[in-house]
Design a protein around this motif. Structure first.
Motif, short mmCIF file in Angstrom:
data_model
loop_
_atom_site.label_atom_id
_atom_site.label_comp_id
_atom_site.label_asym_id
_atom_site.label_seq_id
_atom_site.Cartn_x
_atom_site.Cartn_y
_atom_site.Cartn_z
N ALA A 84 0.82 -1.21 0.00
CA ALA A 84 0.00 0.00 0.00
C ALA A 84 0.86 1.27 0.00
O ALA A 84 0.58 2.22 -0.75
CB ALA A 84 -0.94 -0.01 1.20
N VAL A 85 1.90 1.30 0.83
CA VAL A 85 2.75 2.49 0.89
C VAL A 85 3.45 2.73 -0.44
O VAL A 85 3.49 3.86 -0.96
CB VAL A 85 3.78 2.37 2.03
CG1 VAL A 85 4.83 3.49 1.94
CG2 VAL A 85 3.09 2.43 3.39
N ASP A 86 4.00 1.68 -1.04
CA ASP A 86 4.71 1.83 -2.31
C ASP A 86 3.77 2.29 -3.42
O ASP A 86 4.15 3.11 -4.26
CB ASP A 86 5.37 0.50 -2.71
CG ASP A 86 6.59 0.19 -1.85
OD1 ASP A 86 7.16 1.13 -1.28
OD2 ASP A 86 6.96 -1.00 -1.76
N ARG A 87 2.55 1.78 -3.44
CA ARG A 87 1.59 2.20 -4.47
C ARG A 87 1.27 3.68 -4.32
O ARG A 87 1.15 4.40 -5.32
CB ARG A 87 0.31 1.35 -4.38
CG ARG A 87 0.52 -0.08 -4.79
CD ARG A 87 -0.72 -0.93 -4.58
NE ARG A 87 -1.77 -0.63 -5.52
CZ ARG A 87 -2.79 -1.45 -5.77
NH1 ARG A 87 -2.87 -2.62 -5.14
NH2 ARG A 87 -3.72 -1.12 -6.63
N TYR A 88 1.13 4.10 -3.10
CA TYR A 88 0.83 5.52 -2.84
C TYR A 88 2.02 6.40 -3.22
O TYR A 88 1.85 7.43 -3.88
CB TYR A 88 0.48 5.69 -1.37
CG TYR A 88 0.34 7.12 -0.89
CD1 TYR A 88 -0.49 8.03 -1.53
CD2 TYR A 88 1.07 7.55 0.22
CE1 TYR A 88 -0.61 9.33 -1.07
CE2 TYR A 88 0.94 8.85 0.70
CZ TYR A 88 0.10 9.73 0.04
OH TYR A 88 -0.01 11.03 0.50
N VAL A 89 3.21 6.00 -2.84
CA VAL A 89 4.40 6.79 -3.16
C VAL A 89 4.61 6.85 -4.67
O VAL A 89 4.98 7.90 -5.23
CB VAL A 89 5.65 6.24 -2.44
CG1 VAL A 89 6.92 6.92 -2.94
CG2 VAL A 89 5.51 6.42 -0.92
N ALA B 174 6.25 9.37 4.34
CA ALA B 174 6.87 10.65 4.01
C ALA B 174 8.38 10.52 3.77
O ALA B 174 8.88 10.97 2.74
CB ALA B 174 6.57 11.68 5.09
N PRO B 175 9.16 9.94 4.70
CA PRO B 175 10.60 9.80 4.42
C PRO B 175 10.88 8.99 3.15
O PRO B 175 11.79 9.34 2.38
CB PRO B 175 11.12 9.07 5.67
CG PRO B 175 10.15 9.41 6.76
CD PRO B 175 8.82 9.46 6.06
N VAL B 176 10.09 7.94 2.92
CA VAL B 176 10.28 7.14 1.71
C VAL B 176 10.03 7.98 0.46
O VAL B 176 10.82 7.97 -0.49
CB VAL B 176 9.35 5.91 1.71
CG1 VAL B 176 9.31 5.24 0.34
CG2 VAL B 176 9.80 4.90 2.76
N ALA B 177 8.94 8.73 0.45
CA ALA B 177 8.59 9.54 -0.71
C ALA B 177 9.65 10.60 -1.00
O ALA B 177 10.06 10.78 -2.16
CB ALA B 177 7.23 10.19 -0.50
N TYR B 178 10.12 11.29 0.03
CA TYR B 178 11.06 12.38 -0.19
C TYR B 178 12.43 11.85 -0.60
O TYR B 178 13.11 12.45 -1.43
CB TYR B 178 11.14 13.27 1.05
CG TYR B 178 9.79 13.81 1.51
CD1 TYR B 178 8.74 13.93 0.60
CD2 TYR B 178 9.55 14.17 2.83
CE1 TYR B 178 7.50 14.41 1.00
CE2 TYR B 178 8.32 14.64 3.24
CZ TYR B 178 7.30 14.76 2.32
OH TYR B 178 6.08 15.21 2.71
N ARG B 179 12.82 10.72 -0.03
CA ARG B 179 14.10 10.11 -0.45
C ARG B 179 14.02 9.61 -1.90
O ARG B 179 14.96 9.81 -2.68
CB ARG B 179 14.47 8.98 0.50
CG ARG B 179 14.93 9.45 1.87
CD ARG B 179 15.46 8.32 2.75
NE ARG B 179 15.86 8.84 4.05
CZ ARG B 179 15.27 8.53 5.20
NH1 ARG B 179 14.25 7.67 5.21
NH2 ARG B 179 15.68 9.06 6.34
N ARG B 180 12.92 8.97 -2.24
CA ARG B 180 12.79 8.48 -3.61
C ARG B 180 12.74 9.62 -4.62
O ARG B 180 13.13 9.45 -5.78
CB ARG B 180 11.54 7.60 -3.74
CG ARG B 180 11.72 6.19 -3.18
CD ARG B 180 10.52 5.32 -3.42
NE ARG B 180 10.13 5.27 -4.84
CZ ARG B 180 9.04 4.66 -5.29
NH1 ARG B 180 8.22 4.05 -4.44
NH2 ARG B 180 8.76 4.66 -6.57
N VAL C 165 16.05 14.04 6.82
CA VAL C 165 16.20 13.80 8.26
C VAL C 165 14.79 13.69 8.81
O VAL C 165 14.02 14.65 8.76
CB VAL C 165 16.95 14.95 8.95
CG1 VAL C 165 17.02 14.70 10.46
CG2 VAL C 165 18.34 15.13 8.36
N ALA C 166 14.41 12.52 9.31
CA ALA C 166 13.07 12.31 9.84
C ALA C 166 13.07 12.43 11.35
O ALA C 166 13.91 11.83 12.03
CB ALA C 166 12.55 10.94 9.42
N ILE C 167 12.15 13.22 11.88
CA ILE C 167 11.97 13.32 13.33
C ILE C 167 10.53 12.98 13.69
O ILE C 167 9.63 13.08 12.86
CB ILE C 167 12.33 14.72 13.88
CG1 ILE C 167 11.41 15.79 13.30
CG2 ILE C 167 13.79 15.06 13.55
CD1 ILE C 167 11.61 17.18 13.91
#
Length: 444
Positions: free
Chosen positions: A154-159, A188-194, A200-202
């Motif tokens: 689900a996360v990968d499909r959304y990203v 969010a961290p996955v999307a921005y890195r990709r 930097v995730a907090i």
């Protein structure tokens, strides 16, 4: 009896106001109503939630309610609200259910429903669901009971969808993202890195208890400090279900939803993507946004406060960008609801495309000091009709001229009148607001 569905679904204190029994009943009623509208197949629902502890309990109740009414369930797990809306459309489901109380404190929870295509459920359907709650329905048995499957990836499909909707590469940008220990903590961290950013995730370690706790879009001081500490180009703050996005520039200064709206409006206008060269905002948008749009030859249409009214205006006019000062922005060409991750990717994309800092981009709008005073009154209707109040408002508007603005708005739920004044400086705004508050109080 008060309407069960508010402007953003059913919400309340989990296990006290929003009980598992109520959650199960709402879900079962929704499935029955959908089945009655289309008997060609058994309904299919996508169910997602934020990570607050009560979500586990309510998720189980919602799934039980749906399947008991004969609907099949695709369980998505912890996922942002806009991700569930997207997956309803992407999988061809009939219904989406999000268990989340957004930016509310952890003890609260909520149930939000999406119709086919990931659109907000129409008021008429919500009313039908509410009317069906206490009516005994025929329960399916045997093979007619709904089945439950996991919605894999689900996360990968959304990203993947986000990166298609915001394709600009973000190489060279360093961003701190505050995930509010909420539904954005993985996505969010996955999307921005990709997308190519250094991330930097907090507040990205949800434990069911810490969602929105002194973090996220309602508490950005920690993000301000982290941006400066890490020498980041910007910071992004999401709320518990990630349908909002606020930002912080490299110096740690907040960039609110109005300023983000201004940046995206100019970007879309330059790209020929801003339909009718028009932006939609609420009456609470800062006067600075009005002035900035006018200066760049763009139109600004205003609605009542609430994302549902922004959405209504966007669809009615065929517009392509709207939002609220809170950071709840909608781009109907890519999303059916506010999407904080999409907003952030678009904002960072503008930075990458222009090579400009966020402070420079947001500088297109000069945010005027805004003072809001809530006045408790005996009769808000009497205040609205008061000639004395109308005269006082007119006097202040004349004094401020085009450099300020006055808005008096009765609360929709309480005997309150909200007095909002914008002016070139804080002292003028405060003095005018206090003056009008006194007149309002006397008139009630």
């Amino acid at each position: 009896m008060a309407r069960l569905f508010g402007t953003d679904g059913v919400r309340g204190l989990a296990n006290a106001e929003l009980t598992p029994e109520l959650a199960m009943a709402v879900a079962a009623s929704a499935a029955r109503v959908l089945a009655a509208h289309d008997r060609s197949h058994r309904p299919v629902a996508v169910v997602g939630r934020d990570p607050r502890a009560s979500g586990e309990m309510l998720d189980a109740a919602v799934v039980a309610g749906l399947t008991s009414a004969g609907a099949d369930v695709r369980r998505a797990g912890v996922l942002p609200t806009p991700a569930v809306a997207h997956l309803v459309a992407d999988t061809g489901a009939d219904l989406g259910v999000v268990i989340s109380a957004s930016h509310n404190p952890m003890p609260d929870n909520g149930i939000k429903l999406f119709a086919e295509g990931g659109h907000k459920l129409p008021d008429g359907i919500e009313d039908e669901i509410e009317q069906e709650l206490d009516r005994p329905g025929t329960r399916p048995t045997g093979a007619e009971i709904g089945r439950v499957t996991a919605l894999e990836g689900a996360v990968d499909r959304y990203v993947d969808h986000l990166l298609t909707a915001a394709p600009q590469r973000l190489a060279g940008l360093r961003v701190v993202v505050d995930c509010a220990n909420g539904a954005a903590s993985e996505a969010a961290p996955v999307a921005y890195r990709r997308a190519g950013a250094e991330v930097v995730a907090i507040n990205a370690s949800p434990n069911g208890i810490n969602i929105n706790e002194e973090c996220g879009s309602t508490h950005i001081d920690g993000l301000r400090a982290a941006v400066v500490e890490h020498g980041a180009d910007l910071g992004i703050a999401h709320d518990g279900d990630a349908d909002r996005c606020l930002a912080v520039n490299a110096a740690g200064d907040e960039v609110d939803g109005d300023e983000i709206l201004a940046v995206l409006a100019l970007a879309m206008a330059d790209a020929g993507e801003l339909a009718e060269r028009t932006v939609v905002a609420t009456v609470m948008s800062n006067l600075g946004l009005h002035l900035a749009m006018r200066e760049h030859g763009l139109q600004l249409r205003t609605t009542a406060v609430g994302d549902r009214y922004v959405l209504d205006e966007l669809y009615a006019g065929g517009y392509s960008l709207g939002g609220e000062q809170s950071g709840h922005l909608v781009l109907p060409g890519h999303a059916t609801t506010g999407d904080g991750l999409l907003t952030a990717l678009r904002l960072m994309g503008r930075m990458a495309a222009t090579g400009k800092s966020l402070a420079e981009l947001a500088g297109v709008m000069q945010r005027l000091p805004q003072v809001l005073v809530n006045v408790r009154v005996a009769d808000k209707a009497a205040v609205v009709e008061s000639r004395q109040v109308a005269t006082a408002v007119a006097d202040v508007e004349t004094e401020l001229g085009e450099k300020g603005r006055v808005l008096l708005r009765p609360s929709g739920t309480e005997q309150l009148v909200r007095v909002m004044v914008e002016a070139p400086d804080q002292e003028t705004a405060q003095a005018a607001a206090d003056r009008l508050a006194g007149v309002v109080s006397a008139a009630s």
